[in-house]
Scaffold this motif. Sequence first.
Motif, PDB file in Angstrom:
ATOM      1  N   SER A  67      21.631-104.051  29.489  1.00 12.79           N
ATOM      2  CA  SER A  67      20.661-103.826  28.426  1.00 12.79           C
ATOM      3  C   SER A  67      20.973-104.702  27.222  1.00 12.79           C
ATOM      4  O   SER A  67      22.067-105.248  27.087  1.00 12.79           O
ATOM      5  N   SER A  68      19.984-104.817  26.359  1.00 17.65           N
ATOM      6  CA  SER A  68      20.130-105.578  25.125  1.00 17.65           C
ATOM      7  C   SER A  68      19.427-104.829  24.002  1.00 17.65           C
ATOM      8  O   SER A  68      18.249-104.492  24.124  1.00 17.65           O
ATOM      9  N   ARG A  70      18.914-105.273  19.845  1.00 16.82           N
ATOM     10  CA  ARG A  70      19.112-106.212  18.743  1.00 16.82           C
ATOM     11  C   ARG A  70      18.326-105.759  17.512  1.00 16.82           C
ATOM     12  O   ARG A  70      17.276-105.134  17.631  1.00 16.82           O
ATOM     13  N   GLU A  83      23.348-107.682  17.057  1.00 16.08           N
ATOM     14  CA  GLU A  83      23.238-106.992  18.339  1.00 16.08           C
ATOM     15  C   GLU A  83      24.145-105.777  18.384  1.00 16.08           C
ATOM     16  O   GLU A  83      25.154-105.708  17.667  1.00 16.08           O
ATOM     17  N   PRO A  85      26.081-103.874  21.272  1.00 15.71           N
ATOM     18  CA  PRO A  85      26.447-103.853  22.693  1.00 15.71           C
ATOM     19  C   PRO A  85      26.855-102.480  23.222  1.00 15.71           C
ATOM     20  O   PRO A  85      26.877-102.276  24.436  1.00 15.71           O
ATOM     21  N   ASP A 219      15.599-104.110  25.181  1.00 18.96           N
ATOM     22  CA  ASP A 219      15.445-104.502  26.582  1.00 18.96           C
ATOM     23  C   ASP A 219      16.421-103.621  27.359  1.00 18.96           C
ATOM     24  O   ASP A 219      17.603-103.943  27.490  1.00 18.96           O
TER      25      ASP A 219
END
Length: 228
Positions: A67-68, A70, A83, A85, A219
């Motif tokens: 996944s992302s 941001r 971001e 994480p 995402d």
Amino acid sequence: GRALHGREWWLKVFGPLALAAALFAPRALPPVEPAPPPRTQPLLLPAMHGLPPAKTVNHFELDAERSSVRFLVAGPQGDHWVECPDASGSMRLGVTGTDGELELHLPLASLRAMPSDPTPIDLPHLLGVHRAEEVVLRVALAATTTVDLPGVATRTWVGSLAFGARVRHQRLQTWSCALPGRPLRLQGHGTVQARDYGLPRRGLFSFLDASHDVTIGLDLAFRRRRDQ
């Protein structure tokens, strides 16, 4: 001898004219109609499908590695990318796919400036006493719209975005993609104004004034919960 001479004269005078007439005569003919294309029969291909219809309520957990999450901070001083994480979360989808909940936890301690940012943010200085805080998104599924692409749908979520003691109404629209053998994915974004969360000058995004917007880009990859 005179007859032969007369024949030569005839060939020299009228021979070129006869040859020219023979060469250009085909151009005066009407054009030939093209042959009709051969008849073809339609070929029926098997329809593509996404995941089979659910028979029970589905519970998912966020796959952080795939996944992302941001943050885009936009304002008079330019745009900055950050971001997260270490995001975590879960999602529930009902049998019919028309009801469900989504919950995300975004720990601020894991925030880091994107390497591609030409002027990275000094996160330890900006976070200050809020470095242990987290942003929590809790939304419920309000609408689902399918499209022509198999396994793809738009989902509209409505709920709240919380930062510390500040809680604000939040609406989020995502694209959902579900294909066999692939993780369920949600992609979307939502924008908030920094002033709505009463951030102190030395808190998160402390350099921001009322004109700054913070957009959360998602995402997300989900996997079925292990106990399901």
